[in-house]
Motif scaffolding. Structure first.
Motif, PDB file in Angstrom:
ATOM      1  N   LEU A  21       0.851  -1.190   0.000  1.00 34.01           N
ATOM      2  CA  LEU A  21       0.000   0.000   0.000  1.00 34.01           C
ATOM      3  C   LEU A  21       0.890   1.244   0.000  1.00 34.01           C
ATOM      4  O   LEU A  21       1.420   1.647   1.030  1.00 34.01           O
ATOM      5  CB  LEU A  21      -0.918   0.006   1.232  1.00 34.01           C
ATOM      6  CG  LEU A  21      -2.008  -1.064   1.272  1.00 34.01           C
ATOM      7  CD1 LEU A  21      -2.807  -0.950   2.563  1.00 34.01           C
ATOM      8  CD2 LEU A  21      -2.938  -0.944   0.069  1.00 34.01           C
ATOM      9  N   ASP A  22       1.050   1.840  -1.178  1.00 35.22           N
ATOM     10  CA  ASP A  22       1.840   3.066  -1.251  1.00 35.22           C
ATOM     11  C   ASP A  22       0.968   4.249  -0.853  1.00 35.22           C
ATOM     12  O   ASP A  22      -0.223   4.105  -0.540  1.00 35.22           O
ATOM     13  CB  ASP A  22       2.444   3.255  -2.643  1.00 35.22           C
ATOM     14  CG  ASP A  22       1.387   3.307  -3.746  1.00 35.22           C
ATOM     15  OD1 ASP A  22       0.219   3.650  -3.455  1.00 35.22           O
ATOM     16  OD2 ASP A  22       1.737   3.020  -4.916  1.00 35.22           O
ATOM     17  N   ASP A  23       1.540   5.443  -0.867  1.00 29.75           N
ATOM     18  CA  ASP A  23       0.818   6.627  -0.388  1.00 29.75           C
ATOM     19  C   ASP A  23      -0.437   6.903  -1.206  1.00 29.75           C
ATOM     20  O   ASP A  23      -1.474   7.296  -0.659  1.00 29.75           O
ATOM     21  CB  ASP A  23       1.743   7.852  -0.423  1.00 29.75           C
ATOM     22  CG  ASP A  23       2.835   7.778   0.630  1.00 29.75           C
ATOM     23  OD1 ASP A  23       2.700   6.964   1.563  1.00 29.75           O
ATOM     24  OD2 ASP A  23       3.823   8.534   0.508  1.00 29.75           O
ATOM     25  N   ASP A  24      -0.371   6.734  -2.518  1.00 23.10           N
ATOM     26  CA  ASP A  24      -1.543   6.987  -3.367  1.00 23.10           C
ATOM     27  C   ASP A  24      -2.667   6.006  -3.050  1.00 23.10           C
ATOM     28  O   ASP A  24      -3.841   6.398  -2.975  1.00 23.10           O
ATOM     29  CB  ASP A  24      -1.158   6.885  -4.839  1.00 23.10           C
ATOM     30  CG  ASP A  24      -0.294   8.045  -5.308  1.00 23.10           C
ATOM     31  OD1 ASP A  24      -0.289   9.091  -4.614  1.00 23.10           O
ATOM     32  OD2 ASP A  24       0.375   7.912  -6.350  1.00 23.10           O
ATOM     33  N   ARG A  25      -2.315   4.741  -2.895  1.00 25.14           N
ATOM     34  CA  ARG A  25      -3.336   3.749  -2.568  1.00 25.14           C
ATOM     35  C   ARG A  25      -3.942   4.007  -1.197  1.00 25.14           C
ATOM     36  O   ARG A  25      -5.162   3.902  -1.012  1.00 25.14           O
ATOM     37  CB  ARG A  25      -2.730   2.350  -2.617  1.00 25.14           C
ATOM     38  CG  ARG A  25      -2.413   1.858  -4.027  1.00 25.14           C
ATOM     39  CD  ARG A  25      -1.699   0.516  -4.005  1.00 25.14           C
ATOM     40  NE  ARG A  25      -1.541  -0.043  -5.335  1.00 25.14           N
ATOM     41  CZ  ARG A  25      -0.886  -1.159  -5.607  1.00 25.14           C
ATOM     42  NH1 ARG A  25      -0.313  -1.844  -4.617  1.00 25.14           N
ATOM     43  NH2 ARG A  25      -0.799  -1.613  -6.840  1.00 25.14           N
ATOM     44  N   LEU A  26      -3.098   4.370  -0.233  1.00 26.26           N
ATOM     45  CA  LEU A  26      -3.608   4.676   1.099  1.00 26.26           C
ATOM     46  C   LEU A  26      -4.558   5.866   1.072  1.00 26.26           C
ATOM     47  O   LEU A  26      -5.601   5.851   1.723  1.00 26.26           O
ATOM     48  CB  LEU A  26      -2.440   4.952   2.056  1.00 26.26           C
ATOM     49  CG  LEU A  26      -1.701   3.742   2.599  1.00 26.26           C
ATOM     50  CD1 LEU A  26      -0.461   4.186   3.365  1.00 26.26           C
ATOM     51  CD2 LEU A  26      -2.603   2.907   3.504  1.00 26.26           C
ATOM     52  N   ALA A  27      -4.201   6.880   0.301  1.00 24.97           N
ATOM     53  CA  ALA A  27      -5.057   8.064   0.217  1.00 24.97           C
ATOM     54  C   ALA A  27      -6.420   7.711  -0.361  1.00 24.97           C
ATOM     55  O   ALA A  27      -7.459   8.204   0.104  1.00 24.97           O
ATOM     56  CB  ALA A  27      -4.373   9.136  -0.632  1.00 24.97           C
ATOM     57  N   GLY A  28      -6.424   6.847  -1.370  1.00 27.61           N
ATOM     58  CA  GLY A  28      -7.690   6.438  -1.956  1.00 27.61           C
ATOM     59  C   GLY A  28      -8.557   5.673  -0.982  1.00 27.61           C
ATOM     60  O   GLY A  28      -9.783   5.843  -0.942  1.00 27.61           O
ATOM     61  N   LEU A  29      -7.935   4.839  -0.177  1.00 30.09           N
ATOM     62  CA  LEU A  29      -8.683   4.073   0.811  1.00 30.09           C
ATOM     63  C   LEU A  29      -9.166   4.962   1.952  1.00 30.09           C
ATOM     64  O   LEU A  29     -10.300   4.810   2.435  1.00 30.09           O
ATOM     65  CB  LEU A  29      -7.818   2.939   1.353  1.00 30.09           C
ATOM     66  CG  LEU A  29      -7.413   1.855   0.351  1.00 30.09           C
ATOM     67  CD1 LEU A  29      -6.487   0.848   1.002  1.00 30.09           C
ATOM     68  CD2 LEU A  29      -8.636   1.159  -0.228  1.00 30.09           C
ATOM     69  N   GLU A  30      -8.334   5.886   2.379  1.00 28.65           N
ATOM     70  CA  GLU A  30      -8.718   6.759   3.491  1.00 28.65           C
ATOM     71  C   GLU A  30      -9.903   7.651   3.134  1.00 28.65           C
ATOM     72  O   GLU A  30     -10.667   8.064   4.010  1.00 28.65           O
ATOM     73  CB  GLU A  30      -7.520   7.593   3.930  1.00 28.65           C
ATOM     74  CG  GLU A  30      -6.479   6.754   4.684  1.00 28.65           C
ATOM     75  CD  GLU A  30      -5.155   7.460   4.868  1.00 28.65           C
ATOM     76  OE1 GLU A  30      -4.971   8.548   4.282  1.00 28.65           O
ATOM     77  OE2 GLU A  30      -4.284   6.910   5.589  1.00 28.65           O
ATOM     78  N   ALA A  31     -10.078   7.924   1.852  1.00 29.63           N
ATOM     79  CA  ALA A  31     -11.206   8.756   1.413  1.00 29.63           C
ATOM     80  C   ALA A  31     -12.548   8.039   1.570  1.00 29.63           C
ATOM     81  O   ALA A  31     -13.605   8.667   1.455  1.00 29.63           O
ATOM     82  CB  ALA A  31     -11.003   9.171  -0.041  1.00 29.63           C
ATOM     83  N   LEU A  32     -12.524   6.743   1.846  1.00 31.86           N
ATOM     84  CA  LEU A  32     -13.758   5.972   1.978  1.00 31.86           C
ATOM     85  C   LEU A  32     -14.395   6.102   3.362  1.00 31.86           C
ATOM     86  O   LEU A  32     -15.531   5.667   3.555  1.00 31.86           O
ATOM     87  CB  LEU A  32     -13.479   4.490   1.711  1.00 31.86           C
ATOM     88  CG  LEU A  32     -13.037   4.125   0.292  1.00 31.86           C
ATOM     89  CD1 LEU A  32     -12.612   2.654   0.239  1.00 31.86           C
ATOM     90  CD2 LEU A  32     -14.163   4.387  -0.692  1.00 31.86           C
ATOM     91  N   ALA A  33     -13.707   6.684   4.315  1.00 32.72           N
ATOM     92  CA  ALA A  33     -14.210   6.740   5.698  1.00 32.72           C
ATOM     93  C   ALA A  33     -15.562   7.433   5.775  1.00 32.72           C
ATOM     94  O   ALA A  33     -15.785   8.481   5.159  1.00 32.72           O
ATOM     95  CB  ALA A  33     -13.200   7.449   6.585  1.00 32.72           C
ATOM     96  N   GLU A  34     -16.454   6.841   6.537  1.00 33.25           N
ATOM     97  CA  GLU A  34     -17.792   7.378   6.747  1.00 33.25           C
ATOM     98  C   GLU A  34     -17.887   8.048   8.109  1.00 33.25           C
ATOM     99  O   GLU A  34     -17.071   7.809   8.995  1.00 33.25           O
ATOM    100  CB  GLU A  34     -18.831   6.246   6.676  1.00 33.25           C
ATOM    101  CG  GLU A  34     -18.867   5.516   5.352  1.00 33.25           C
ATOM    102  CD  GLU A  34     -19.844   4.342   5.354  1.00 33.25           C
ATOM    103  OE1 GLU A  34     -20.164   3.855   4.262  1.00 33.25           O
ATOM    104  OE2 GLU A  34     -20.276   3.922   6.450  1.00 33.25           O
ATOM    105  N   ASP A  35     -18.895   8.886   8.271  1.00 34.63           N
ATOM    106  CA  ASP A  35     -19.215   9.398   9.602  1.00 34.63           C
ATOM    107  C   ASP A  35     -19.566   8.210  10.483  1.00 34.63           C
ATOM    108  O   ASP A  35     -20.303   7.306  10.053  1.00 34.63           O
ATOM    109  CB  ASP A  35     -20.408  10.347   9.506  1.00 34.63           C
ATOM    110  CG  ASP A  35     -20.915  10.755  10.873  1.00 34.63           C
ATOM    111  OD1 ASP A  35     -20.301  11.641  11.489  1.00 34.63           O
ATOM    112  OD2 ASP A  35     -21.923  10.161  11.331  1.00 34.63           O
ATOM    113  N   PRO A  36     -19.031   8.149  11.719  1.00 30.73           N
ATOM    114  CA  PRO A  36     -19.297   6.966  12.552  1.00 30.73           C
ATOM    115  C   PRO A  36     -20.776   6.709  12.802  1.00 30.73           C
ATOM    116  O   PRO A  36     -21.212   5.554  12.853  1.00 30.73           O
ATOM    117  CB  PRO A  36     -18.542   7.253  13.850  1.00 30.73           C
ATOM    118  CG  PRO A  36     -18.045   8.643  13.764  1.00 30.73           C
ATOM    119  CD  PRO A  36     -18.075   9.064  12.340  1.00 30.73           C
ATOM    120  N   GLY A  37     -21.553   7.769  12.937  1.00 27.80           N
ATOM    121  CA  GLY A  37     -22.988   7.563  13.129  1.00 27.80           C
ATOM    122  C   GLY A  37     -23.624   6.871  11.935  1.00 27.80           C
ATOM    123  O   GLY A  37     -24.454   5.969  12.085  1.00 27.80           O
TER     124      GLY A  37
END
Length: 323
Positions: free
Chosen positions: A295-311
């Motif tokens: 997981l390079d930086d670009d791949r990590l950034a793409g995955l991190e963008a998927l985070a939802e509001d916890p609620g």
């Protein structure tokens, strides 16, 4: 601590554990369950499946097994496997108390489990776990602590848990819900005779639900072993249900979405053990490719963008049906 035994392991899979939530009972909320289990859900069927998974996990370097009183007959299945394999004395076993299984081996029960964090519930379930697992039980966790859980303020319970710890049992807790970070920090503040009570924490963390991350880092810094559950969000990050950015990374890596999702969690410096919730040996084998995912930086950034509001995340989880 029993997890010191894991620290000496050098296999690529030593930081992956096997959770038995999906195979200790016929009904659960994971997506794809009908495909995974089909109609083969009798006690004998799931005992055999659990043992097959345990055999495969051990052969591939997995040394932590996680279960709970509320996972149907999972403790019973695990106990039988341990009895059959006394040579596997390097396995670390964790279980949980605080929920009682109430579905009576049905997939359409009105209630599948009932929560109770009282001292009486601990005493009853501790005896039940001990009757099955005996001295093979290394870790006993309070199941699904939330900020309003009475287990965080019950001094009598704390004293009894400290007694169990003095007798050699590691005491931990798990969390659930949109306020996991608050629950973790409240539990870190619990002491008995000036000493921290809990030695492990198990929380939900995945690319969709990252809110507990900072609190889990604090727990790690405080000396607790951090166990991560639901790294694949109950199937939302696996196969056809996975979001497109995750599928794209998996395609580039030539591996499954599940391996990429677990690799994301393994990259957290505070993650001690990341659980696989596999229901099949094929799923387990795919999960165990996680340590080799790049997981390079670009791949990590793409995955991190998927985070939802916890609620939002926990509302969606609460709507998953018991299959």
């Amino acid at each position: 601590m029993p997890f010191a035994r894991l620290a000496t392991a050098t296999t690529p899979t030593c930081h992956i554990g096997l959770g038995l939530a999906a195979v200790g009972r016929p009904g659960y909320i994971n997506l794809g369950r009908d495909h995974d289990l089909g109609d083969r859900r009798t006690v004998d069927d799931l005992r055999a499946r659990t043992h097959e998974l345990l055999d495969a996990a051990y052969a591939q370097g997995v040394r932590y097994i996680d279960t709970a009183r509320s996972y149907g007959r999972a403790e019973e299945f695990l106990a039988a496997w341990l009895t059959e394999h006394p040579e596997h004395d390097d396995v670390v076993v964790g279980s949980k108390w605080g929920y009682t299984y109430t579905a009576d081996w049905s997939t359409d029960a009105e209630r599948h489990e009932v929560k109770d964090h009282s001292l009486a519930a601990f005493e009853r379930q501790r005896a039940e776990s001990a009757a099955l697992l005996g001295d093979r039980l290394d870790l006993y966790q309070i199941h699904s602590v939330t900020p309003d859980s009475p287990a965080l303020t019950d001094k009598e319970l704390h004293a009894r848990l400290a007694e169990a710890a003095a007798e050699g049992l590691t005491v931990g807790f798990s969390t659930s819900g949109p306020a996991q970070a608050d629950a973790v920090r409240a539990a870190l503040a619990v002491t008995v005779d000036g000493e921290p009570l809990f030695r492990t924490v198990q929380s939900t963390y995945n690319v969709l639900e990252t809110s507990a991350g900072p609190a889990l880092a604090e727990a790690h810094d405080a000396g607790l072993t951090v166990i991560v559950k639901e790294g694949m969000a109950n199937g939302r990050l696996a196969g056809p249900d996975a979001p497109e950015p995750l599928r794209a990374v998996a395609d580039e890596a030539g591996l499954g979405c599940d391996a990429v999702a677990l690799a994301y969690v393994l990259r957290r410096p505070w993650a001690g053990v990341v659980l696989s919730g596999a229901a099949t040996v094929v799923q387990l084998a795919s999960n165990l490719h996680a340590p080799v995912v790049d997981l390079d930086d670009d791949r990590l950034a793409g995955l991190e963008a998927l985070a939802e509001d916890p609620g939002t995340y926990w509302e969606k989880r609460g709507q998953l049906p018991w299959h």
